[in-house]
Design a protein around this motif. Structure first.
Motif, PDB file in Angstrom:
ATOM      1  N   TYR A 280      45.361  46.440  42.730  1.00 53.17           N
ATOM      2  CA  TYR A 280      46.122  46.478  41.481  1.00 53.17           C
ATOM      3  C   TYR A 280      46.386  47.930  41.091  1.00 53.17           C
ATOM      4  O   TYR A 280      45.471  48.638  40.698  1.00 53.17           O
ATOM      5  CB  TYR A 280      45.355  45.784  40.359  1.00 53.17           C
ATOM      6  CG  TYR A 280      45.038  44.342  40.651  1.00 53.17           C
ATOM      7  CD1 TYR A 280      46.014  43.368  40.514  1.00 53.17           C
ATOM      8  CD2 TYR A 280      43.768  43.957  41.075  1.00 53.17           C
ATOM      9  CE1 TYR A 280      45.730  42.032  40.789  1.00 53.17           C
ATOM     10  CE2 TYR A 280      43.484  42.628  41.351  1.00 53.17           C
ATOM     11  CZ  TYR A 280      44.461  41.685  41.205  1.00 53.17           C
ATOM     12  OH  TYR A 280      44.179  40.370  41.482  1.00 53.17           O
TER      13      TYR A 280
ATOM     14  N   VAL B 240      46.628  47.832  35.419  1.00 54.52           N
ATOM     15  CA  VAL B 240      46.198  46.629  34.715  1.00 54.52           C
ATOM     16  C   VAL B 240      46.733  46.747  33.300  1.00 54.52           C
ATOM     17  O   VAL B 240      46.524  47.757  32.633  1.00 54.52           O
ATOM     18  CB  VAL B 240      44.660  46.498  34.700  1.00 54.52           C
ATOM     19  CG1 VAL B 240      44.225  45.348  33.795  1.00 54.52           C
ATOM     20  CG2 VAL B 240      44.108  46.332  36.107  1.00 54.52           C
TER      21      VAL B 240
ATOM     22  N   SER C  45      39.657  43.053  41.889  1.00 50.51           N
ATOM     23  CA  SER C  45      39.581  42.153  40.738  1.00 50.51           C
ATOM     24  C   SER C  45      39.388  42.960  39.473  1.00 50.51           C
ATOM     25  O   SER C  45      39.029  44.135  39.505  1.00 50.51           O
ATOM     26  CB  SER C  45      38.430  41.145  40.892  1.00 50.51           C
ATOM     27  OG  SER C  45      37.187  41.803  40.781  1.00 50.51           O
TER      28      SER C  45
END
Length: 119
Positions: A86, A89, A112
């Motif tokens: 990612y 975020v 995550s």
């Protein structure tokens, strides 16, 4: 708000994979356009400190409405020698009480993340 808190919204980022605070994460707080056109305006920016916190993200008071915090996780992962899935975020939330303190923590790992309304 307690004596340590100077702003209406604060955040704290912890690197769950390394088991330590995530220092040096660029953070941006934005407010939604109240006309509902999907536009956002920057309220404040900052970087997490060595303890993973941005205690002074924005003003002491904000109007009720929709806000979002964007964490530049790509910059953090690059600086810490990790490769993440990612690159950023974004956490969008409703500020419904002008007198309440809003703490938006982020638990982060390369693959995550999770968040919750903190205290």
């Amino acid at each position: 708000m307690n004596a340590r808190t100077r702003s209406h919204v604060t955040t704290h980022v912890l690197d769950a994979a390394l088991g330590r605070p995530a220092g040096g994460v660029p953070v941006r707080l934005e407010a939604a356009d109240d006309a509902g056109r999907g536009a956002w305006s920057t309220v404040a920016t900052g970087d997490t400190d060595a303890d993973g916190r941005v205690a002074d993200l924005g003003p002491q008071r904000l109007a009720t409405g929709r806000y979002r915090i964007t964490f530049d996780t790509a910059a953090y992962f690059a600086a810490s020698g990790q490769r993440g899935f990612y690159p950023e975020v974004t956490v969008t939330f409703e500020l419904t009480d002008e007198d309440a303190h809003y703490h938006v923590p982020l638990l982060l790992s390369p693959f995550s993340f999770s968040t919750y309304r903190g205290s």
